[in-house]
Design an enzyme around this catalytic site. Structure first.
Site, mmCIF file in Angstrom:
data_model
loop_
_atom_site.group_PDB
_atom_site.id
_atom_site.type_symbol
_atom_site.label_atom_id
_atom_site.label_comp_id
_atom_site.label_asym_id
_atom_site.label_seq_id
_atom_site.Cartn_x
_atom_site.Cartn_y
_atom_site.Cartn_z
ATOM 1 N N GLN A 103 0.868 -1.185 0.000
ATOM 2 C CA GLN A 103 0.000 0.000 0.000
ATOM 3 C C GLN A 103 0.903 1.232 0.000
ATOM 4 O O GLN A 103 2.109 1.086 0.247
ATOM 5 C CB GLN A 103 -0.910 -0.026 1.249
ATOM 6 N N ASP A 165 -8.649 2.831 -4.140
ATOM 7 C CA ASP A 165 -9.106 1.617 -4.800
ATOM 8 C C ASP A 165 -9.972 1.804 -6.043
ATOM 9 O O ASP A 165 -9.756 1.183 -7.065
ATOM 10 C CB ASP A 165 -9.936 0.783 -3.816
ATOM 11 N N ARG A 197 -19.880 2.260 -2.606
ATOM 12 C CA ARG A 197 -18.841 1.228 -2.724
ATOM 13 C C ARG A 197 -18.612 0.857 -4.194
ATOM 14 O O ARG A 197 -19.439 1.167 -5.055
ATOM 15 C CB ARG A 197 -19.266 -0.027 -1.934
ATOM 16 N N GLU A 394 -15.180 7.501 7.375
ATOM 17 C CA GLU A 394 -14.082 7.075 6.496
ATOM 18 C C GLU A 394 -13.817 8.131 5.423
ATOM 19 O O GLU A 394 -12.692 8.488 5.135
ATOM 20 C CB GLU A 394 -14.455 5.728 5.841
HETATM 21 C C1 DGY Z 1 -11.365 -3.079 0.679
HETATM 22 O O1 DGY Z 1 -11.620 -4.245 0.940
HETATM 23 O O2 DGY Z 1 -12.178 -2.261 0.244
HETATM 24 C C2 DGY Z 1 -10.028 -2.602 0.941
HETATM 25 O O3 DGY Z 1 -9.904 -1.255 0.677
HETATM 26 C C3 DGY Z 1 -8.981 -3.374 0.234
HETATM 27 O O4 DGY Z 1 -7.808 -2.992 0.823
#
Ligand code: DGY
Length: 424
Positions: A103, A165, A197, A394
């Protein structure tokens, strides 16, 4: 000192609640293990109340370092049914079960801060002495295994490795990765609204890559040759470069001159190579898709991170500062993770627009480096407005400041505490 716009005790309680004894989970349920860059940043929060506990965060993480120097992005310290993919899917079970990618390597930067600010000098000296060879091995791993041709630009093999991500910057290269052909059950959607997400098409490919490393026996050479996803990530390159500078400083201060010289050589190669990522048209550096042989034309917070590392010349820095001024004006809270003018901007979906406190922290450090202190202060206060509006989430909707993703989040609390306690 940053004006206090949040409840300090509430932030401290988040760290205490997320403490699993030696390491801190990012948040309960959604992320029930130790994540590398979360942990590095959370140590800055611990420093405000418990210096020993701050160093312990690093000691626990580096216990999971691989023999080749790689520091995994997740250490699976125990079992959990609330997270997928777990250690059985990754298949890396020598020592502490872990993921098989890394990371953004922010550790040396935060550990230098711990070292310089720790009031217990014996603790700082002893802790640094034990960690320094491990940090050096970690940086050596990046410069050798992730840049075997010595181009000066390390590469990344997974969107998760970027820490950003689901950034739209990765859409095109990820779309070329095959999908897996087995079914699975995601756990993240049991904790967070699906609108915030990644989508299934992305998960299918994330998992293909996880499988790919396992099928190749985690062999660095084979993965370098054959991985269907290989990116020059401006965020990783910049965070590594800045951390190498901090590590070199720590090595010089403790008489580790060979390691300091080696880091110096690697950093010179990066400084000489990074201009190939510059885009005058976009006023920032751009990520690069190695397999397609083309830049990834998306302006994200990762593409202005070279400021953090001093990798921009003065003209480039001025162009990026002007870009970031407009960018701050274009949304209501903080610096959105994707520029709001992008057709792929989504202000509340994971890394496609929301605001992250730790990224705003890194960028404020970068702006200060180029004497743009006013803009740095604007960035900090507008990011802190998110916390004042919604608490320690977050990430935050860049238009409304509403909390997104996981609640009671460690690195958000830690950065708020760090700003309150330490930075101008
Ligand atoms: C997730 O599972 O979303 C994480 O960010 C992967 O590291």
């Amino acid at each position: 000192m940053t004006e206090q716009t949040f409840d300090r005790e509430a932030a401290l309680n988040i760290l205490r609640r997320n403490d699993r004894g030696g390491y801190t989970v990012p948040t309960h349920g959604l992320y029930p293990f130790q994540w590398s860059w979360d942990s590095a940043i959370t140590a800055l929060g611990w420093l405000q109340i418990d210096e020993q506990r701050a160093w312990q965060e690093a000691e626990t993480m580096f216990r999971g370092q691989w023999d080749n120097g790689m520091l995994p992005h997740i250490l699976f310290h125990g079992d959990s049914t609330t997270y997928f993919p777990g250690p059985d899917v990754w298949g890396a079970t020598d020592g502490i079960p872990s993921s098989a990618i890394s990371q953004p390597p922010v550790w040396a930067t935060t550990l230098r801060m711990l070292y310089e600010r720790c009031s217990d000098r014996a603790l700082a000296e002893d802790s640094l002495r034990a960690l320094l060879p491990k940090l050096v091995a970690y940086h050596d791993w990046w410069y050798t295994e992730r840049d075997p041709d010595r181009t000066g630009l390390v590469c990344s093999y997974h969107p998760w490795e970027s820490g950003m991500d689901n950034s739209p910057a990765w859409d095109a290269p990820l779309a070329r990765v095959p999908e897996i052909d087995w079914s699975y059950q995601r756990r993240d959607l049991g904790h967070v609204d699906s609108e915030q997400r990644p989508k299934k098409a992305e998960y299918d490919r994330y998992l293909y890559l996880v499988d790919f490393y396992k099928r190749h026996g985690f062999d660095s050479d084979a993965i370098y040759r054959e991985c269907p996803y290989r990116i020059l990530d401006t965020g990783i390159i910049s965070i590594l470069h800045r951390a190498s500078e901090d590590l070199q400083h720590l090595c010089s201060a403790t008489g580790e001159s060979d390691a300091a010289a080696r880091l110096g050589d690697c950093m010179s190669r990066t400084a000489g190579a990074v201009s190939r990522l510059w885009s005058a048209e976009r006023r920032c550096f751009l990520n690069y898709d190695v397999l397609a042989g083309e830049p990834l034309d998306e302006v994200t917070t990762g593409t202005v991170l070279p400021l953090l590392a001093g990798l921009a010349d003065d003209d480039q820095a001025a162009a990026m500062a002007a870009l970031m001024g407009d960018w701050l004006d274009a949304s209501s809270f903080g610096l959105a993770s994707t520029h709001p003018s992008s057709p792929r901007y989504e202000p509340q979906r994971y890394w496609r627009g929301p605001v992250w406190l730790h990224i705003n922290w890194l960028l404020a450090l970068g702006l200060e480096r180029y004497s743009a202190a006013d803009l740095a202060q604007r960035l900090r206060s507008s990011a802190l407005d998110c916390v004042r509006t919604s608490g320690f989430w977050e990430y935050f909707d860049a238009e409304t400041g509403a909390g997104c993703g996981g609640d009671s989040f460690s690195w958000t609390a830690a950065i708020a505490l760090h700003w309150l306690g330490a930075e101008p």
